[in-house]
Each structure stands twice: as structure tokens, then as C-alpha cells.
Design an enzyme around this catalytic site. Structure first.
Site, PDB file in Angstrom:
ATOM      1  CG  ASP A 165      53.167  48.093  18.661  1.00 60.56           C
ATOM      2  OD1 ASP A 165      53.684  48.524  19.705  1.00 60.56           O
ATOM      3  OD2 ASP A 165      52.176  48.628  18.132  1.00 60.56           O
ATOM      4  CD1 TRP A 167      52.873  53.169  26.358  1.00 61.25           C
ATOM      5  CD2 TRP A 167      50.656  53.413  26.436  1.00 61.25           C
ATOM      6  NE1 TRP A 167      52.311  52.178  25.597  1.00 61.25           N
ATOM      7  CE2 TRP A 167      50.962  52.302  25.621  1.00 61.25           C
ATOM      8  CE3 TRP A 167      49.314  53.743  26.617  1.00 61.25           C
ATOM      9  CZ2 TRP A 167      49.983  51.521  24.997  1.00 61.25           C
ATOM     10  CZ3 TRP A 167      48.346  52.976  25.998  1.00 61.25           C
ATOM     11  CH2 TRP A 167      48.673  51.882  25.198  1.00 61.25           C
ATOM     12  CG  ASN A 210      55.912  49.504  21.500  1.00 61.71           C
ATOM     13  OD1 ASN A 210      55.043  50.131  22.075  1.00 61.71           O
ATOM     14  ND2 ASN A 210      56.687  50.041  20.574  1.00 61.71           N
ATOM     15  NE  ARG A 220      49.511  46.276  22.150  1.00 61.93           N
ATOM     16  CZ  ARG A 220      49.794  47.565  21.977  1.00 61.93           C
ATOM     17  NH1 ARG A 220      49.688  48.410  22.985  1.00 61.93           N
ATOM     18  NH2 ARG A 220      50.184  48.018  20.814  1.00 61.93           N
ATOM     19  CD1 TRP A 254      37.152  48.962  19.602  1.00 68.46           C
ATOM     20  CD2 TRP A 254      39.320  48.979  20.127  1.00 68.46           C
ATOM     21  NE1 TRP A 254      37.851  48.569  18.483  1.00 68.46           N
ATOM     22  CE2 TRP A 254      39.186  48.570  18.775  1.00 68.46           C
ATOM     23  CE3 TRP A 254      40.611  49.062  20.678  1.00 68.46           C
ATOM     24  CZ2 TRP A 254      40.280  48.251  17.973  1.00 68.46           C
ATOM     25  CZ3 TRP A 254      41.699  48.747  19.877  1.00 68.46           C
ATOM     26  CH2 TRP A 254      41.522  48.337  18.547  1.00 68.46           C
ATOM     27  NE  ARG A 299      44.754  55.270  27.548  1.00 64.56           N
ATOM     28  CZ  ARG A 299      45.839  55.644  26.864  1.00 64.56           C
ATOM     29  NH1 ARG A 299      46.839  56.243  27.477  1.00 64.56           N
ATOM     30  NH2 ARG A 299      45.937  55.411  25.589  1.00 64.56           N
ATOM     31  N   GLY A 342      56.682  55.618  21.922  1.00 58.18           N
ATOM     32  CA  GLY A 342      57.445  54.432  21.520  1.00 58.18           C
ATOM     33  C   GLY A 342      57.535  54.229  20.019  1.00 58.18           C
ATOM     34  CD  GLU A 343      54.381  53.191  18.609  1.00 59.46           C
ATOM     35  OE1 GLU A 343      53.815  54.006  19.349  1.00 59.46           O
ATOM     36  OE2 GLU A 343      54.703  52.053  18.975  1.00 59.46           O
TER      37      GLU A 343
END
Lengths: 206, 574
Positions: free
Chosen positions: B305, B245, B263, B332, B477, B130, B191-192
Site C-alpha cells: 500500500d 487521488w 497503490n 511513500r 501529518w 483537499r 483503491g481499497e
């Protein structure tokens, strides 16, 4: 045209590439970067072949890469049809050195019904067990899931699905490259590497 | 041979880099606090997070004459999520696969290119980036494989590198670094994968780490009482997620950083009973030492999430005739929040309203804490449906605040829900362990949904929406840029179109079909008195994943949007 391509100076690479539009050579641009001066030694050391990061070789024994039995040999009897892949590393037969120096050596093992194994793949299998690179060819996540058809394996990052019964071919993207197969044989129930990987390992490096 | 080359490299230390073609203007604190209109010096344009350009040469009256003046192929595919930064005519754009491009912003000529190869066997959930941060004469870039790099802005050569995280554990970096007063801030993702979220500060000159702040407190630290203290889940904090992030915003008057927290991990809150501070929160941080000065948690015991990684926008909202320092943020979780920011860092809840269909919150109390419809909270062995889906009312793309209109422009996705059922997934370093497998993440939409993606324009003072745009058969998006010329610019749709709207009315005034879908934030800058709009078109990552799902679920076309990155720069035709 590449300035600073890669984070380390590669001593085996031509250091005289021309740089872009400013007319500086790669050589002069790297000047003054004090931190870089130690890097070539590190790279040289990393480039030394070692048993730990050498690719699987014929005769290597497959051993569990994780879990309570990490380092112990995998046998055909440890694998059941329809369950999630088990992960293994090859180990040098003579020295017992586990080749865990590179993630690209990680292998997934699944057991399939005989009817689900193609003629092309059968010579590389052992009593229904097939071995593939465990690293997804999309973004490099480990391929950890078994499809409900008990034949395909699935990457748990973006769902790329590979036919373990047929040479690791892609059945669902986004991956664009099949999984490399590792030919294996069974010797007294133990799983032994029969030949090097067939296919390319990991994702394309754009 | 190797030895002699190494000796040659040592000798190069004393040879100055001679590269006089570029006039590079060092970036200072004063310039970052008050960026010149012609430059775009940080990802969101200013420290307040406005994504706003005061330039007005391109405006509602003449935008129909906007045409591309140059473009540049990045040479890679996957999702391009970086804005084009511009400092005195030098543009910096990052791409997937660890690449930074420096270009002449007026002509599109390449000045230098940096690319770092992935280590052998490297894997990451996303390979995007990014953007870069600027400070002094350096450019800061976070490599996916957990290395923060400082580059010489004139040459692209490496000045220093610092390790931020361990990719073999499942951590990776997609975030743009952020700079305040000579410190570079960066937060890893993961985070996953059971990564404990944290933000780290590095000295901009030396690369030495100054501090590291975990978003999940260790036992005994303030907030640890909101995590299990004993029993089966007592170690949940070690893998608790809360990754930081997305870059934060900064208030130079109070010297406070505002940073969002992602999350919880795994996704199912019943595997970490408690409120789980500071997951799904905004933190007010002292940038000098990383100490937490205040916080607000959007929702407790996150089970959807719904990451709170988007830092709120800093705005002075008019209330009762006074300008009140506020934080305004579409989260979110589908709620839009107005919060008061106090000088000492405290964050006070003012108001929260749903901006998309949301069926989980029954109400918010006076402190902004929600009560839940428990039937819409998935758990371990408990299937539940909830709206919006994990991609949220708005995912990471930037909203924009325009001080001339007093409106915030929000890219949104509505009319989508999700079905999840959790399970216990033992964490293996480097493996997905969110508590649900990818094939079991079920997006739910109507068979023929009227629309999903859109834009909402909110009057931040009245708290009302002024206009709405709805995209048939596409999600949105794309980030939004607003300008002093009374325009907003937005991509984000699967038809690859880049659009300009009248910021006051929402009327579309211009469009251009690009090579791919746009998920990178647009920016604006000027060189030699000419205003430009820049945006990179390069579809991928979650936009591509969801597009494939929509094709299968609702027959939306195409299944795959064309990929491959191109930087586009537009100006008015003479």
C-alpha cells in the site's frame, strides 16, 4: 446564509433565504444557472414514495441482498454463530418487491449464542438471530466483519465496533452513534420484520 | 404548488444575479503560470508544486511578532486537509462534508457558503477535501459523492455539475481539482474498494468530459503485458487500483502534466503477478488528450500500500554546472528520488536514496528498479513485516521547495513498520476489498519510540540533508510552506502547535497552539500590502486513526486530539 446549499433546487424549500453579505437573495443568485432548471422535476420524481425505497415494514420478509442467493428469503438455518454478517434487504410480503432502492435499507444479520443477547435485545431477536442497519454510523461503510468474540460486529473502514448482542451499542469508536436495530421474528424458519428500525440510520450529516 | 414554484424557477433564468460587492479578478493561464506573490491561486501555489511564497514581509527577524488577526469556525469536524486559496482578497477553503467557504481574506467575513448534502445512504472511506481550483470566474470543487461542481466565484451558485464516478461502487473524491488551459482534472479515490484508477478532464466552461485516462491499461494497451494475461488473476486489471487521488504538477514550457498513481488493489501483489504498470508510478501526460508521454515506476508489483500518488516537484537541479529539468520527490515507499524530465515526456532515473528506515529494497539498479528482500513482502497467506508502514516515509502532505535556499523541506515519519498477511476478498461493490481486514492491519513501533514525526531539509543540488527536526511522541501529518522571508511554516503534530522555523538552519522561531491538530497545508498571501499566513486546524482521518493506535501501543497522549475546524490567519503585530 447558505448559497447553493445542496446541488439541486428543492421545490419544497423556501427559496427566499437571504445570502450572506452581498445582499443577494437566494432567488436571484440561482438565476442564470441554466442547468439547474431541470433539476426540480428530477427531485419531485425521486420524492415519490415507492415500495423499493420505503423503509422496512412489519411483515416484510428478509431476502439476501447479494451473492448467489440474492433475492431469495433468508432463514434462521442460513446463519451460523461466529461467522461474518450476511446482508439482506426487506421485501414487501404482498408484492415481493425488494426494498433495494435505498442503501439505508440494507440489513446485517448475525446469529449469536443466547447468553450473548441482552434482555433489551432479546425481544427483537429470532432464535438467536439479530438484525441491524448494515451501514456504519461513522462514515457509512458497510459493517462486514464479525469480532472474534462472536458477538460484536466491526466496520472494515475504520474499525468501529458494535455490540450485536446489546442493541448495537458502540464498543470501539470512531463511530459516535449505535447501529439501529431492526426487530425481527421467525415464522416457520423465515425471518420477518417485526417492527420498523429502532435508532437512526447512517452517519450524522454534519 | 410545486408546479408554480417550478415556473418561478424557470422565470429566474433571465434575472441577472446582482452582486457587486466583490471585485473578482478572473484567473487566466498567464496568471497560473506566473502567480502574483500576493495571491495563492492553486493548492500548491504554483504549477511546479513548490508550496512556496516569495513574500518576505514576515521573515526570520520579525516572525516573533506574528499574531492571529482573524479566525473562522468551519462548523464541521473530521480532517481538514485543504489549503486556503486567495485571489485578490477573496479566500476559498473547503472542509469535510462537501463544503466550500468563500471569505474576505482580510477581514474573515463570510462571502458565501456552498454545502451539498450527501445522498441517502452515502458512504466513503474518508469525508475530507483537499481544496478547490480556480479558472476564469469559477471555482471548481469535487464533491465526495463523485460530482464535480463549478461554482460562480462571486456568488457560490452552481454553474454546472458533472458526474465523475459512482460512489455505490466504492469510489469517492477527496482530491483538489487541477486546472490547465481551460480543462479541469480530477481523479477519484477507491483503491481499497477495487476501483480502477483514472484521471478525467472536463471542459471548464461547460463541464463536458474531454477525456479519461485509466492508470491500469486494458488488455492490448501498452503496459497490459505487466498484468496477468491468463489464469486465476487474468481479470486483476479490472480492479487493479492505481487511483490518481492527489493533484499533479505541470510544466508550461513542455505542456506536460506530471501525475502520481496510487497503490495496487488488492494490496497483495501475488493476486496480480507482474510489474503492474502504472501502479506506484509517475505519469507524464499530455493535458490536451490524456495520452501518456512517459512514466517512471517507483516499485513494481506493489504489495505494501505504498501509493505513488504524490506528484514529484518540478525543479531545475544544478548538475555539472548546468541546470537540469528534474523531478524531485520523497515517495511513500521511503525513498527520495531525483529524476530527469525530458521535453518529450520521457522520465529518466538519476538517483534514489532512503530517507527513513526502509527494509524492503535491497538495491536500485541503473534504471531505478528495486530488488526486494522477499521476506519483507507480504502476500496471500504470507505474513511479513516491513518498514515504513503503509503510511509511508511521507503520506500525502506537501513537501516544499524554496528556490532561495535550494532546499526541499519534507514532512516525514520514521521508525514505524507494519505486519500484514493477505487473503482473497471477493469484491462486492461498495465494500472494502484490499485483501486484509482493518483489525488485521498491525502497526509496529518500539514500545517507547524515540521519535516518529519530523522534518528533513534536503539540498536538492548536493542531494544531502542540511538539517532535521524530530518530534518526540508525535507523528507528522502536516504540509510545509516555505517563504521568501527565509521561513518555513508547519503544523502536523498531535500537540496542536503551528510552528515557524528558520529555513536555513531549522531553528524554531515561533509557535502558536491552535484549537486542533493541523493537517491542512499552510499558505501565504497579501492584501493591501500586508502579508498573511493562513492555515486551517482540524485534526482527523488517518492522523486520528494512528494517534489512537499510538495511544494503545505506546501510551502516547492524547488518545483523541480535539476535533473541529478553524481557519486561522496570522500577520505581524504593529
Amino acid at each position: 446564509m447558505h448559497a447553493g446549499t445542496g446541488n439541486r433546487i428543492d421545490p419544497d424549500r423556501d427559496a427566499d433565504d437571504e445570502l450572506g453579505t452581498c445582499g443577494c437573495t437566494r432567488r436571484s443568485l440561482l438565476a442564470g444557472a441554466l442547468a439547474l432548471t431541470l433539476a426540480p422535476l428530477q427531485v419531485a420524481a425521486q420524492n415519490e414514495p415507492s415500495a423499493r425505497n420505503a423503509r422496512p415494514r412489519p411483515g416484510d420478509r428478509l431476502v439476501f441482498s447479494d451473492g448467489e442467493r440474492a433475492g431469495q428469503p433468508v432463514s434462521v438455518a442460513d446463519l451460523a454463530i461466529g461467522v461474518a454478517p450476511r446482508f439482506a434487504y426487506p421485501a414487501d410480503a404482498a408484492t415481493q418487491t425488494v426494498r433495494d432502492g435505498s442503501r439505508l435499507n440494507q440489513v446485517l444479520l448475525v446469529r449469536l449464542e443466547d447468553k450473548d443477547i441482552s434482555d433489551q435485545t432479546r425481544p427483537h431477536s429470532a432464535e438467536g438471530v439479530v438484525a441491524y442497519s448494515a451501514i456504519c454510523t461513522h462514515y457509512g461503510c458497510p459493517v462486514t466483519l464479525m469480532h472474534e468474540n462472536k458477538r460484536a460486529v466491526i466496520c472494515n473502514c475504520h474499525g468501529s465496533t458494535f455490540d450485536a448482542g446489546n442493541n448495537g451499542e458502540i464498543t470501539v469508536g470512531p463511530a459516535t452513534r449505535r447501529l439501529a436495530i431492526l426487530p425481527i421474528k421467525s415464522v416457520d424458519g423465515a425471518l420477518i420484520v417485526a417492527a420498523p428500525f429502532i435508532g437512526r440510520l447512517g452517519p450524522p450529516q454534519e | 404548488m410545486k408546479k408554480s414554484r417550478f415556473a418561478a424557477l424557470l422565470g429566474m433564468m433571465v434575472v441577472p444575479a446582482v452582486c457587486g460587492a466583490i471585485e473578482y479578478k478572473p484567473v487566466t493561464h498567464e496568471r497560473l503560470v506566473s502567480p502574483e506573490p500576493e495571491n495563492w491561486l492553486m493548492a500548491k501555489g504554483n504549477y511546479y508544486g513548490w508550496n512556496y511564497s516569495s513574500l518576505e514581509q514576515i521573515n526570520t527577524r520579525n516572525v516573533r511578532r506574528l499574531v492571529p488577526v482573524w479566525s473562522y469556525s468551519t462548523g464541521v469536524g473530521s480532517g481538514h486537509e485543504a489549503p486556503a486559496l486567495v485571489n485578490n482578497g477573496v479566500m476559498f477553503v473547503t472542509t469535510p462534508y462537501n463544503q466550500v467557504l468563500a471569505l474576505n481574506a482580510k477581514t474573515g467575513e463570510l462571502i458565501w457558503k456552498y454545502k451539498r448534502e450527501f445522498p441517502e445512504g452515502f458512504g466513503a472511506l474518508h469525508v475530507t477535501s483537499r481544496g478547490v481550483a480556480l479558472w476564469g470566474d469559477k471555482v471548481y470543487f469535487a464533491n465526495l459523492d463523485c460530482v464535480l461542481t463549478a461554482l460562480d466565484a462571486k456568488t457560490g451558485s452552481i454553474v454546472w455539475e458533472s458526474e465523475v464516478c459512482d460512489w455505490k461502487e466504492g469510489a469517492y473524491i477527496t482530491s483538489v481539482p487541477h486546472v490547465v488551459k481551460g480543462k479541469v482534472f480530477i481523479g477519484p479515490s477507491g483503491g481499497e474498494f477495487g476501483i480502477r484508477g483514472n484521471l478525467q478532464a472536463f471542459d471548464a466552461e461547460t463541464g463536458k468530459r474531454a477525456w479519461q485516462r485509466y492508470s491500469v491499461p486494458a488488455p492490448g494497451e501498452p503496459g497490459s503485458e505487466t498484468w496477468p494475461q491468463e489464469g486465476r488473476w487474468k481479470d486483476a486489471w479490472k480492479i487493479g487500483g492505481g487511483t490518481m487521488w492527489m493533484q499533479g504538477n505541470y510544466d508550461p514550457k513542455t505542456d506536460l502534466l506530471y501525475w502520481g498513481v496510487g497503490n495496487g488493489s488488492p494490496w497483495f501483489g501475488d493476486q496480480r503477478p507482474g510489474d503492474n504498470l502504472y501502479v506506484a508510478s509517475v505519469l507524464a501526460l499530455n493535458p490536451n488528450d490524456g495520452n501518456i508521454k512517459g512514466h517512471f515506476q517507483y516499485h513494481w508489483n506493489d504489495s505494501w500500500d505504498w501509493a505513488g500518488m504524490n506528484a514529484p516537484t518540478l525543479i531545475e537541479v544544478e548538475r555539472d554546472g548546468k541546470k537540469v529539468p528534474s523531478l524531485v520527490t520523497p515517495q511513500r515507499n521511503g525513498y527520495m528520488y531525483w529524476l530527469d524530465r525530458q521535453d518529450d515526456g520521457r522520465i529518466d532515473y538519476v538517483r534514489g536514496v532512503p530517507y527513513v528506515k526502509q527494509n524492503v529494497f535491497k538495491s536500485l539498479n541503473a534504471e531505478g528498479r528495486p530488488t526486494y528482500n522477499e521476506q519483507h513482502k507480504p502476500g496471500t497467506g504470507k505474513q511479513a513485516t516491513y518498514c515504513p508502514s503503509l503510511w509511508g516515509g511521507k503520506d500525502w502532505p506537501y513537501e516544499s521547495y524554496n528556490p532561495k535556499t535550494g532546499m526541499m523541506y519534507v514532512p516525514i515519519n520514521d521508525n514505524h513498520c507494519m505486519s500484514l498477511e493477505g487473503k482473497v476478498q471477493e469484491r462486492v461493490p461498495g465494500q472494502w476489498s484490499a485483501g486484509v481486514d482493518i483489525p488485521d492491519i498491525k502497526l509496529l513501533v518500539d514500545k517507547n519510540p524515540a521519535w516518529i514525526g519530523g522534518i528533513q531539509a534536503w539540498d536538492v543540488n548536493t542531494g544531502q540533508t542540511v538539517w532535521k527536526e524530530k518530534y518526540e511522541k508525535s507523528w507528522n501529518w502536516g504540509s510545509i510552506l516555505s517563504t521568501g522571508g527565509g521561513l518555513i511554516f508547519a503544523g502536523g503534530t498531535s500537540d496542536r502547535v503551528f510552528r515557524a522555523y528558520d529555513a536555513k538552519t531549522g531553528r524554531q522561531l515561533w509557535q502558536f497552539k491552535t484549537n486542533s491538530g493541523i493537517i491542512a497545508p499552510p499558505t501565504s498571501f497579501a492584501v493591501d500590502g500586508i502579508q498573511y499566513i493562513a492555515v486551517t486546524s482540524g485534526w482527523g482521518v488517518d492522523a486520528a486513526f494512528v494517534q489512537g493506535l499510538m495511544h494503545d501501543l505506546s501510551g502516547w497522549e492524547p488518545k483523541q486530539v480535539a476535533q473541529g475546524g478553524v481557519i486561522w490567519v496570522f500577520a505581524l503585530q504593529d
